[in-house]
Structures are given as structure tokens and as C-alpha cells.
Design a protein around this motif. Structure first.
Motif, PDB file in Angstrom:
ATOM      1  N   ARG A   1       0.828  -1.202   0.000  1.00 28.58           N
ATOM      2  CA  ARG A   1       0.000   0.000   0.000  1.00 28.58           C
ATOM      3  C   ARG A   1       0.861   1.249   0.000  1.00 28.58           C
ATOM      4  O   ARG A   1       0.520   2.246  -0.624  1.00 28.58           O
ATOM      5  N   ARG A   2       1.971   1.197   0.691  1.00 32.19           N
ATOM      6  CA  ARG A   2       2.849   2.360   0.768  1.00 32.19           C
ATOM      7  C   ARG A   2       3.734   2.466  -0.465  1.00 32.19           C
ATOM      8  O   ARG A   2       4.349   3.493  -0.685  1.00 32.19           O
TER       9      ARG A   2
ATOM     10  N   ASP B   1       6.933  -2.160  -1.924  1.00 37.80           N
ATOM     11  CA  ASP B   1       6.748  -3.597  -2.093  1.00 37.80           C
ATOM     12  C   ASP B   1       7.944  -4.235  -2.789  1.00 37.80           C
ATOM     13  O   ASP B   1       8.122  -5.439  -2.751  1.00 37.80           O
TER      14      ASP B   1
END
Length: 149
Positions: free
Chosen positions: A114-115, A118
Motif C-alpha cells: 500500500r505504501r 513492495d
């Protein structure tokens, strides 16, 4: 004196000397047998208490061996109980702990995605030569040569 009488006297003298030597030898033999009898009596007198002490020591050692044997069997039983307990604990808590760890990893990964971080970092490549790892400085030189070729 005739020759027969001289011969008889010589035989009697030699016979007396022979009997004297035999008497001395028998007297010494009797003395040796008395000393041997005394020695055997002394050895018997000292050996009987030693044999009694040795017998007591053997009985004591057997008692100690029996005690050690019972201790060893108790230790074996405790070991088998501990093994069974560790197997039970591993089967009871092992599965759920693995699931919790996997869930935690998934949550971290999802939050990281989400940030936007990844993208996992690329792990350094390792080169193994005859069962040993090449140091990083030599590894980079090798990789650079391989890319040029």
C-alpha cells in the motif's frame, strides 16, 4: 691284614661317609619343610581376612551397580517423557504459531504494498567454488568479467 679286610674297611668308611651326607641332607630337608609349613600357615592366616574384605567390597560394588542401574532406568523414562511432551507441544502450538507468523508476514507485505515499498531488495549473488564462498571483493570482479565476456 689281607686285601679283603682292607677292602672291607674302605667300604665301611665310604658307607659311613655316605650315611653322614644323607643324614645332613635329610636334616636340611626337614628344616626346609618346617619353614614351608610355617610360611603356608602365615599366608593362610593373612589370606582369610583379605578374602573376607574382598568379598565385602564385591557385595558393596554390586549394591552400587544396582542403584546406578535403577537411576539409569529412571533417567531413560524421564527422557522418553520429555520427548513425548516436546512432540505434544510442537504439534499443539507449532501449527498455530506458523499460521500466525505467516499471517503477520502477509499483513506486513500488504501494508508495504500500500505504501509502495513492495519492491524487495535484490539479494547479493553468491558464487561457490569447491565448497567455499568467494569473498565479496573477488565476487564483484568475477561478475564484472562475466558480464564483459
Amino acid at each position: 691284614m689281607s686285601g679283603g679286610e682292607v677292602a672291607g674297611i674302605l667300604v665301611a668308611v665310604f658307607w659311613a661317609i655316605l650315611v653322614s651326607f644323607l643324614a645332613v641332607a635329610l636334616a636340611r630337608l626337614a628344616q626346609t619343610l618346617r619353614a614351608t609349613t610355617k610360611l603356608v600357615a602365615d599366608v593362610t592366616e593373612q589370606a582369610v581376612p583379605l578374602l573376607a574384605d574382598a568379598s565385602a567390597a564385591v557385595r558393596s560394588a554390586q549394591t552400587q551397580i544396582d542403584r546406578v542401574d535403577s537411576i539409569a532406568s529412571d533417567v531413560q523414562e524421564v527422557t522418553s517423557n520429555a520427548s513425548a511432551l516436546s512432540t505434544t507441544v510442537a504439534s499443539t502450538f507449532g501449527g498455530p504459531l506458523v499460521k500466525v507468523a505467516a499471517f503477520g508476514y502477509g499483513v506486513r507485505r500488504a501494508l508495504g504494498a500500500r505504501r509502495g515499498d513492495d519492491v524487495p531488495a535484490k539479494a547479493p549473488r553468491r558464487t561457490v567454488i569447491v565448497g567455499r564462498t568467494v569473498p565479496a571483493s573477488r565476487r564483484e570482479k568475477r561478475n564484472a568479467r562475466a558480464e564483459r565476456d
